[in-house]
Design a protein around this motif. Structure first.
Motif, PDB file in Angstrom:
ATOM      1  N   ASN A   1       1.454  -4.830  -9.456  1.00 37.56           N
ATOM      2  CA  ASN A   1       0.727  -5.127 -10.489  1.00 37.56           C
ATOM      3  C   ASN A   1      -0.520  -3.929 -10.591  1.00 37.56           C
ATOM      4  N   GLU A   2      -0.728  -3.770 -12.796  1.00 40.21           N
ATOM      5  CA  GLU A   2      -0.693  -2.871 -13.133  1.00 40.21           C
ATOM      6  C   GLU A   2      -2.332  -2.687 -12.496  1.00 40.21           C
ATOM      7  N   ASP A   3      -3.141  -3.944 -12.033  1.00 44.70           N
ATOM      8  CA  ASP A   3      -4.568  -3.889 -11.991  1.00 44.70           C
ATOM      9  C   ASP A   3      -4.403  -4.330  -9.854  1.00 44.70           C
ATOM     10  N   GLU A   4      -3.858  -3.779  -9.680  1.00 44.19           N
ATOM     11  CA  GLU A   4      -3.896  -3.426  -7.998  1.00 44.19           C
ATOM     12  C   GLU A   4      -4.968  -3.022  -7.147  1.00 44.19           C
ATOM     13  N   LEU A   5      -5.397  -3.300  -6.725  1.00 40.62           N
ATOM     14  CA  LEU A   5      -7.027  -3.112  -6.551  1.00 40.62           C
ATOM     15  C   LEU A   5      -6.782  -2.263  -5.407  1.00 40.62           C
ATOM     16  N   ILE A   6      -6.111  -2.066  -4.661  1.00 41.60           N
ATOM     17  CA  ILE A   6      -5.526  -1.043  -3.391  1.00 41.60           C
ATOM     18  C   ILE A   6      -4.700   0.021  -3.572  1.00 41.60           C
ATOM     19  N   LEU A   7      -4.728   0.533  -4.334  1.00 37.83           N
ATOM     20  CA  LEU A   7      -4.062   1.379  -4.991  1.00 37.83           C
ATOM     21  C   LEU A   7      -4.426   2.067  -5.723  1.00 37.83           C
ATOM     22  N   THR A   8      -4.968   3.597  -5.730  1.00 38.81           N
ATOM     23  CA  THR A   8      -4.932   5.133  -6.526  1.00 38.81           C
ATOM     24  C   THR A   8      -4.179   5.027  -7.949  1.00 38.81           C
ATOM     25  N   PRO A   9      -4.498   5.571  -8.936  1.00 44.93           N
ATOM     26  CA  PRO A   9      -4.175   5.572  -9.879  1.00 44.93           C
ATOM     27  C   PRO A   9      -2.690   6.657  -9.628  1.00 44.93           C
ATOM     28  N   GLU A  10      -2.842   7.399  -8.551  1.00 49.64           N
ATOM     29  CA  GLU A  10      -1.945   8.622  -8.330  1.00 49.64           C
ATOM     30  C   GLU A  10      -0.362   7.579  -7.456  1.00 49.64           C
ATOM     31  N   ASN A  11      -1.389   6.483  -6.624  1.00 44.87           N
ATOM     32  CA  ASN A  11      -0.256   5.520  -5.859  1.00 44.87           C
ATOM     33  C   ASN A  11       0.117   5.030  -6.204  1.00 44.87           C
ATOM     34  N   LEU A  12      -0.149   4.708  -7.879  1.00 40.92           N
ATOM     35  CA  LEU A  12       0.142   3.682  -8.351  1.00 40.92           C
ATOM     36  C   LEU A  12       1.006   4.340  -9.614  1.00 40.92           C
ATOM     37  N   GLU A  13       1.400   4.949 -10.107  1.00 44.18           N
ATOM     38  CA  GLU A  13       2.177   6.338 -10.051  1.00 44.18           C
ATOM     39  C   GLU A  13       3.344   6.937  -9.396  1.00 44.18           C
ATOM     40  N   PHE A  14       3.249   6.686  -8.487  1.00 42.63           N
ATOM     41  CA  PHE A  14       4.286   7.356  -7.190  1.00 42.63           C
ATOM     42  C   PHE A  14       4.740   6.177  -6.935  1.00 42.63           C
ATOM     43  N   LEU A  15       4.752   4.999  -6.760  1.00 39.64           N
ATOM     44  CA  LEU A  15       5.780   3.470  -6.694  1.00 39.64           C
ATOM     45  C   LEU A  15       6.044   3.497  -8.182  1.00 39.64           C
ATOM     46  N   ARG A  16       5.658   3.745  -9.062  1.00 35.54           N
ATOM     47  CA  ARG A  16       6.402   3.968 -10.959  1.00 35.54           C
ATOM     48  C   ARG A  16       7.525   4.942 -10.552  1.00 35.54           C
ATOM     49  N   GLY A  17       7.867   5.732 -10.778  1.00 31.90           N
ATOM     50  CA  GLY A  17       8.287   6.996 -10.684  1.00 31.90           C
ATOM     51  C   GLY A  17       9.295   6.797  -9.212  1.00 31.90           C
ATOM     52  N   THR A  18       9.238   6.460  -7.405  1.00 29.63           N
ATOM     53  CA  THR A  18      10.295   6.681  -6.730  1.00 29.63           C
ATOM     54  C   THR A  18      11.174   4.955  -7.328  1.00 29.63           C
ATOM     55  N   PHE A  19      10.385   4.142  -7.576  1.00 31.43           N
ATOM     56  CA  PHE A  19      11.428   2.707  -7.534  1.00 31.43           C
ATOM     57  C   PHE A  19      11.970   2.163  -9.537  1.00 31.43           C
ATOM     58  N   GLU A  20      12.020   3.979  -9.312  1.00 33.78           N
ATOM     59  CA  GLU A  20      12.012   3.421 -11.015  1.00 33.78           C
ATOM     60  C   GLU A  20      14.173   2.517 -11.213  1.00 33.78           C
ATOM     61  N   GLY A  21      14.093   1.587 -12.228  1.00 31.71           N
ATOM     62  CA  GLY A  21      14.906   0.259 -12.115  1.00 31.71           C
ATOM     63  C   GLY A  21      15.183  -0.206 -10.849  1.00 31.71           C
ATOM     64  N   ARG A  22      14.045  -0.211 -10.213  1.00 34.74           N
ATOM     65  CA  ARG A  22      14.114  -1.109  -9.171  1.00 34.74           C
ATOM     66  C   ARG A  22      12.399  -1.651  -8.772  1.00 34.74           C
TER      67      ARG A  22
ATOM     68  N   ALA B   1       0.926  -1.234  -0.005  1.00 38.02           N
ATOM     69  CA  ALA B   1       0.164   0.179   0.143  1.00 38.02           C
ATOM     70  C   ALA B   1       0.904   1.188  -0.236  1.00 38.02           C
ATOM     71  N   VAL B   2       0.638   2.677  -0.764  1.00 40.34           N
ATOM     72  CA  VAL B   2       1.186   4.003  -0.516  1.00 40.34           C
ATOM     73  C   VAL B   2       0.972   4.807   0.758  1.00 40.34           C
ATOM     74  N   ASN B   3      -0.232   4.544   0.702  1.00 39.55           N
ATOM     75  CA  ASN B   3      -1.179   5.445   1.648  1.00 39.55           C
ATOM     76  C   ASN B   3      -2.634   4.633   2.279  1.00 39.55           C
ATOM     77  N   LEU B   4      -2.340   4.215   4.042  1.00 39.34           N
ATOM     78  CA  LEU B   4      -3.177   3.207   4.305  1.00 39.34           C
ATOM     79  C   LEU B   4      -4.456   3.527   4.570  1.00 39.34           C
ATOM     80  N   TYR B   5      -4.564   4.711   4.283  1.00 38.65           N
ATOM     81  CA  TYR B   5      -5.870   4.692   4.923  1.00 38.65           C
ATOM     82  C   TYR B   5      -6.535   4.774   3.033  1.00 38.65           C
ATOM     83  N   ASP B   6      -6.247   5.706   2.012  1.00 42.07           N
ATOM     84  CA  ASP B   6      -6.466   5.364   0.662  1.00 42.07           C
ATOM     85  C   ASP B   6      -6.958   3.472   0.617  1.00 42.07           C
ATOM     86  N   SER B   7      -5.701   2.848   1.072  1.00 44.23           N
ATOM     87  CA  SER B   7      -6.870   1.693   0.800  1.00 44.23           C
ATOM     88  C   SER B   7      -7.639   1.289   1.329  1.00 44.23           C
ATOM     89  N   ALA B   8      -7.162   1.280   3.157  1.00 39.92           N
ATOM     90  CA  ALA B   8      -8.921   1.048   3.708  1.00 39.92           C
ATOM     91  C   ALA B   8      -9.721   1.605   2.725  1.00 39.92           C
TER      92      ALA B   8
END
Length: 423
Positions: free
Chosen positions: A367-388, A203-210
């Motif tokens: 996953n691209e279709d991860e249920l507990i992430l908002t689109p913003e959450n997914l983009e945060f992960l994509r950018g933060t872990f670039e190359g990893r 999860a990126v933000n626990l409240y978002d996912s909750a």
């Protein structure tokens, strides 16, 4: 040419093309239900040597009389016969170390040559009662300090039984979020000096996912939130039909019963939501009772008192309600000027973004279709872990954790520091 291609892939988050990723469930809800109770990798041992331990984690306090059975913190060790690396696995929200998911990781890592210690979630009742300092989980640094303290105590209990070369760390779902904080804490304390850390479907933000998981139930049953109590009763009756005697009510229990049914998307969403809601109910009750908040438990409970009146007051309370009615008021009383936005910020990976961007020991898969992430959450992960990171096209929430390509990539990362399996 092959080396050039691999280098190019590592420049950004690794993504599998949909046509090349043969995960058997294309719907994220179905994937979540199927993969959460199915080993999708061939050759994994059905059973590996494992022993459970009970310890008193300092500072230990005697449990409330109604929780007399929670007299110690429990974890498990699966040990190799000789020298080997040790990996800690931290469970997802509310999940215990003995769950099917955790045991699946234990089997995979043991077969790969690791000693394995399984650690329950800080939202699990045993952890909450016996090892939580504050007993109101939700702030990521607080909970992760508890996890780190528990990991040290667990290791010290079995240190004389295992010969360890290096330390590794992983977790899934909320556990995947928390291991990032545990890694940061260890950067200062250097007790384990983890070699590599993998965040699985964090999860990126626990409240978002909750809120997402709460709404999966509330928005997909007739009558909405007002009918949650009746829906829960129906699920309980269905569980009773399938099992003789006592059975732990968990997401795995629920998924096992319904995974072969032909369900609509709305029904599958409600099923995932109800599995999460049982965890939420437990958290609402325990934190209220242990901290004498009086939200649901308005008197001192007796040892064998009927839970029916409390159950009616809880009335299927959600995780969002836990945050709003118990966690936030609790921390507001502790920290002067503490706002609800402060709580949400301290339950968010943005809090340690600079560390996540700079630490080459940490990798992430989702996953691209991860249920507990908002689109913003997914983009945060994509950018933060670039190359990893690897972002798979399918899998829902943790549904592809035990899918063979995922397992190969996971093991390759721990062994070589490379995320993708080229074979």
């Amino acid at each position: 040419m092959k080396k050039i291609l691999v280098l190019l892939l590592l420049v950004s988050s690794l993504c599998f093309a949909l046509e090349d990723y043969n995960f058997p469930a294309r719907d994220p809800y179905k994937a979540t239900i199927l993969g959460s109770s199915t080993m999708l990798t061939e050759g994994v041992s059905e059973k590996v040597p494992s022993r459970s331990y009970s310890i008193k984690v300092p500072p230990f306090t005697k449990p409330h009389k109604t929780l007399w059975y929670q007299d110690s913190f429990k974890f498990s060790l699966s040990k190799q016969s000789g020298e080997a690396p040790l990996i800690f696995v931290v469970a997802g929200t509310g999940t215990g170390y003995e769950s099917w998911k955790m045991k699946a990781f234990e089997r995979i890592f043991y077969d790969a040559g690791y000693h394995v210690i399984l650690i329950s979630s800080p939202f699990n009742s045993n952890f909450l009662v016996t090892a939580s300092n504050v007993k109101v989980p939700g702030l990521l640094f607080n909970d992760s300090h508890d996890i780190y303290r528990v990991m040290k105590a667990a290791y010290e209990r079995v240190e004389d039984k295992i010969d360890v070369t290096d330390f590794y760390l992983t977790g899934y779902s909320m556990g995947g979020t928390q291991v990032a904080y545990v890694s940061l804490i260890d950067e200062t304390e250097k007790y384990f000096d983890f070699k590599r850390v993998l965040m699985i479907n964090p999860a990126v933000n626990l409240y978002d996912s909750a809120k997402i998981l709460d709404n999966m139930l509330d928005d997909n049953i007739p009558g909405g939130r007002d009918q949650v109590g009746g829906f829960i009763e129906n699920i309980l009756q269905e569980i009773i039909k399938h099992f003789d005697g006592d059975v732990e009510i968990s997401e795995e229990t629920i998924y096992q019963i319904f995974k072969d049914d032909l369900l609509t998307q709305e029904e599958m969403a409600a099923l995932i939501g109800i599995a999460f809601r049982f965890i939420s109910i437990d958290i609402n009750y325990l934190t209220d009772m242990l901290n004498q908040k009086g939200v649901y438990v308005d008197h001192e409970p007796k040892k064998f008192e009927s839970m029916t009146p409390v159950w009616r007051r809880i009335n299927g309370a959600s995780f969002s309600e836990y945050i709003e009615r118990i966690a936030y008021p609790h921390y507001r009383d502790i920290y002067p000027g503490f706002t609800f936005d402060d709580l949400v910020a301290k339950a968010d990976l943005h809090e340690i973004e600079s560390y996540l961007r700079s630490s080459d020991k940490i990798a992430m898969v989702t996953n691209e279709d991860e249920l507990i992430l908002t689109p913003e959450n997914l983009e945060f992960l994509r950018g933060t872990f670039e190359g990893r990171s690897i972002i798979y096209p399918l899998g829902g929430h943790c549904g592809n954790m035990y899918f063979e390509p995922n397992v190969k990539n996971m093991l390759k990362f721990f062994e070589e520091g490379v995320l993708i399996d080229e074979k």
